[in-house]
Design an enzyme around this catalytic site. Structure first.
Site, mmCIF file in Angstrom:
data_model
loop_
_atom_site.group_PDB
_atom_site.id
_atom_site.type_symbol
_atom_site.label_atom_id
_atom_site.label_comp_id
_atom_site.label_asym_id
_atom_site.label_seq_id
_atom_site.Cartn_x
_atom_site.Cartn_y
_atom_site.Cartn_z
ATOM 1 N N ALA A 23 -86.434 -9.971 14.286
ATOM 2 C CA ALA A 23 -85.281 -10.746 14.759
ATOM 3 C C ALA A 23 -83.952 -10.011 14.554
ATOM 4 O O ALA A 23 -82.995 -10.245 15.294
ATOM 5 C CB ALA A 23 -85.254 -12.094 14.059
ATOM 6 N N PHE A 34 -84.083 -15.341 11.195
ATOM 7 C CA PHE A 34 -84.579 -16.430 10.363
ATOM 8 C C PHE A 34 -84.065 -16.364 8.940
ATOM 9 O O PHE A 34 -83.851 -17.377 8.311
ATOM 10 C CB PHE A 34 -86.118 -16.400 10.334
ATOM 11 N N ARG A 35 -83.881 -15.142 8.421
ATOM 12 C CA ARG A 35 -83.682 -15.045 6.978
ATOM 13 C C ARG A 35 -82.380 -14.424 6.500
ATOM 14 O O ARG A 35 -82.192 -14.289 5.305
ATOM 15 C CB ARG A 35 -84.876 -14.303 6.347
ATOM 16 N N GLN A 101 -91.988 -8.715 17.084
ATOM 17 C CA GLN A 101 -92.248 -10.090 16.660
ATOM 18 C C GLN A 101 -91.347 -11.040 17.430
ATOM 19 O O GLN A 101 -91.449 -12.244 17.296
ATOM 20 C CB GLN A 101 -91.948 -10.243 15.164
ATOM 21 N N ILE A 103 -89.570 -13.099 20.437
ATOM 22 C CA ILE A 103 -90.105 -13.853 21.572
ATOM 23 C C ILE A 103 -89.060 -13.942 22.683
ATOM 24 O O ILE A 103 -89.207 -14.675 23.638
ATOM 25 C CB ILE A 103 -90.561 -15.259 21.108
ATOM 26 N N HIS A 119 -96.006 -12.127 18.736
ATOM 27 C CA HIS A 119 -95.762 -13.558 18.540
ATOM 28 C C HIS A 119 -95.545 -14.278 19.865
ATOM 29 O O HIS A 119 -94.927 -15.333 19.912
ATOM 30 C CB HIS A 119 -94.580 -13.787 17.600
ATOM 31 N N CYS A 127 -100.393 -25.413 28.305
ATOM 32 C CA CYS A 127 -100.845 -26.768 27.999
ATOM 33 C C CYS A 127 -101.976 -26.667 26.982
ATOM 34 O O CYS A 127 -102.984 -26.002 27.233
ATOM 35 C CB CYS A 127 -101.346 -27.462 29.264
ATOM 36 N N SER A 192 -86.605 -6.209 10.561
ATOM 37 C CA SER A 192 -87.590 -7.201 10.117
ATOM 38 C C SER A 192 -87.637 -7.258 8.603
ATOM 39 O O SER A 192 -87.673 -6.216 7.947
ATOM 40 C CB SER A 192 -88.979 -6.872 10.657
HETATM 41 N N1 LIG Z 1 -84.914 -12.938 18.622
HETATM 42 C C1 LIG Z 1 -86.092 -13.537 18.422
HETATM 43 O O1 LIG Z 1 -86.980 -13.510 19.274
HETATM 44 C C2 LIG Z 1 -86.309 -14.247 17.120
HETATM 45 C C3 LIG Z 1 -85.261 -14.826 16.419
HETATM 46 C C4 LIG Z 1 -85.527 -15.479 15.199
HETATM 47 C C5 LIG Z 1 -86.831 -15.502 14.706
HETATM 48 N N2 LIG Z 1 -87.847 -14.925 15.408
HETATM 49 C C6 LIG Z 1 -89.194 -14.952 14.803
HETATM 50 O O2 LIG Z 1 -88.902 -14.810 13.432
HETATM 51 C C7 LIG Z 1 -89.997 -14.408 12.657
HETATM 52 C C8 LIG Z 1 -89.324 -13.778 11.474
HETATM 53 O O3 LIG Z 1 -89.570 -12.457 11.134
HETATM 54 P P1 LIG Z 1 -88.542 -11.254 11.314
HETATM 55 O O4 LIG Z 1 -88.895 -10.266 10.281
HETATM 56 O O5 LIG Z 1 -88.532 -10.876 12.747
HETATM 57 O O6 LIG Z 1 -87.090 -11.877 11.036
HETATM 58 P P2 LIG Z 1 -86.342 -12.132 9.672
HETATM 59 O O7 LIG Z 1 -85.218 -13.077 9.959
HETATM 60 O O8 LIG Z 1 -87.278 -12.473 8.594
HETATM 61 O O9 LIG Z 1 -85.705 -10.706 9.323
HETATM 62 C C9 LIG Z 1 -84.659 -10.148 10.070
HETATM 63 C C10 LIG Z 1 -84.135 -8.969 9.291
HETATM 64 O O10 LIG Z 1 -83.199 -8.255 10.063
HETATM 65 C C11 LIG Z 1 -82.055 -7.953 9.264
HETATM 66 N N3 LIG Z 1 -80.935 -7.861 10.201
HETATM 67 C C12 LIG Z 1 -80.244 -8.875 10.789
HETATM 68 N N4 LIG Z 1 -79.321 -8.388 11.641
HETATM 69 C C13 LIG Z 1 -79.411 -7.012 11.566
HETATM 70 C C14 LIG Z 1 -78.714 -5.940 12.206
HETATM 71 N N5 LIG Z 1 -77.742 -6.172 13.109
HETATM 72 N N6 LIG Z 1 -79.078 -4.666 11.888
HETATM 73 C C15 LIG Z 1 -80.056 -4.414 10.971
HETATM 74 N N7 LIG Z 1 -80.752 -5.409 10.352
HETATM 75 C C16 LIG Z 1 -80.432 -6.681 10.650
HETATM 76 C C17 LIG Z 1 -81.968 -9.040 8.261
HETATM 77 O O11 LIG Z 1 -81.338 -8.574 7.093
HETATM 78 C C18 LIG Z 1 -83.438 -9.369 7.994
HETATM 79 O O12 LIG Z 1 -83.980 -8.552 6.997
HETATM 80 C C19 LIG Z 1 -90.788 -13.627 13.629
HETATM 81 O O13 LIG Z 1 -92.029 -14.246 13.669
HETATM 82 C C20 LIG Z 1 -90.122 -13.843 15.020
HETATM 83 O O14 LIG Z 1 -91.107 -14.237 15.951
HETATM 84 C C21 LIG Z 1 -87.601 -14.300 16.587
HETATM 85 ZN ZN LIG Z 2 -102.780 -29.644 31.058
#
Ligand SMILES: NC(=O)c1ccc[n+]([C@@H]2O[C@H](COP(=O)([O-])OP(=O)(O)OC[C@H]3O[C@@H](n4cnc5c(N)ncnc54)[C@H](O)[C@@H]3O)[C@@H](O)[C@H]2O)c1
Ligand SMILES: [Zn+2]
Length: 248
Positions: A23, A34-35, A101, A103, A119, A127, A192
């Site tokens: 993300a 997310f985090r 990861q 979407i 993901h 459905c 991530s």
């Molecule tokens: N854009 C999307 O599609 C989206 C958005 C939110 C969550 N998700 C889902 O979230 C789940 C969470 O896992 P994850 O590890 O992808 O997300 P995560 O939120 O756990 O981690 C994101 C990481 O990226 C870092 N970060 C944020 N902005 C940054 C930047 N500009 N440069 C460098 N680092 C940066 C953060 O410090 C964090 O460690 C996944 O399953 C995903 O499917 C997806």
């Molecule tokens: Zn159906």
């Protein structure tokens, strides 16, 4: 030597470099991750409500009252310089494959092509009763009406084609990403926290098969100590710089 110069050198010497994104690569496109502290999605909504299969099954109407806004935000987001840099690197043969990861479809829209979306994505809707699949437009059209809900021809409310907590990963996409992680002699992790399994196990596969790891993520990850290079700077700044350095 600057960390990005080191990464450029590693890429020049690698025969099957892959990138694993999360993300954090899309935050510069206005999509919260997310985090991250304060701005992360988990600080605002209950994850079990927002993204669990049980929440969807229990009350799909309530689920869509939240998700319609998220889908709207995802639809208007544009790829940022970090997505474009990875696409350039793939075209110049400095990246063989991209595991994401996310979407949000932004890698595809930026021009990357060898992608495993482990993901799922909002490209489709499904459905859960009859298994029928629909394109993204089926959701978008239904949601134009503020009270509208995307429905299957069989009448049931559709689920976006993303993988929720509690669901299995799409088998084919995950198998592809495992095979890339095994083959990779270099894996770049971009944006991530490596906290979500089983994807968080992919860097370990690369390390165990003798590959190297580069972590480009703002926060710490469980792999930092085993990485050849760790750089926490914003991806939208360092990845274009890396692509320039490689003349990609
Ligand atoms: N854009 C999307 O599609 C989206 C958005 C939110 C969550 N998700 C889902 O979230 C789940 C969470 O896992 P994850 O590890 O992808 O997300 P995560 O939120 O756990 O981690 C994101 C990481 O990226 C870092 N970060 C944020 N902005 C940054 C930047 N500009 N440069 C460098 N680092 C940066 C953060 O410090 C964090 O460690 C996944 O399953 C995903 O499917 C997806
Ligand atoms: Zn159906």
């Amino acid at each position: 030597m600057d960390a990005i110069e080191q990464v450029a050198d590693l890429l020049r010497g690698a025969s099957f470099p892959v990138c694993l994104t999360g993300a954090g690569i899309s935050t510069a496109s206005g999509i919260p991750d997310f985090r991250s502290p304060d701005t992360g999605l988990w600080t605002k909504v209950d994850p079990m409500k927002a993204a669990s299969i049980d929440a969807f099954l229990d009350d799909p109407v309530e689920f869509w009252s939240f998700y319609r806004h998220r889908l709207g935000a995802l639809d208007t987001a544009q790829p940022n310089p970090a997505h474009y840099a990875l696409a350039r690197m793939e075209k110049a043969d400095y990246l063989k494959a991209l595991i994401t990861q996310n979407i949000d479809r932004l890698h595809k829209r930026a021009g990357s092509s060898a992608i495993a979306e482990v993901h799922g994505s909002i490209d489709s809707a499904v459905c859960l009763t009859c298994g029928r699949q629909y394109p993204h437009a089926r959701m978008a059209e239904a949601l134009v009406d503020p009270n509208g809900l995307p429905r299957c021809d069989c009448g049931r409310i559709l689920k976006p084609g993303v993988i929720f907590f509690g669901e299995a990963l799409p088998e084919e996409q995950y198998a592809l990403s495992v095979s890339w992680a095994q083959r990779a002699d270099l894996m770049l992790v971009a944006g991530s926290s490596l906290a979500v399994w089983p994807v968080a196990g992919l860097p370990d596969i690369t390390l165990r098969t003798g590959g190297k790891l580069v972590i480009l993520t703002a926060s710490e990850t469980p792999y930092d100590e085993r990485a050849a290079v760790v750089d926490p700077r914003p991806l939208e700044e360092i990845l274009p710089h890396l692509a320039d350095m490689l003349q990609a």
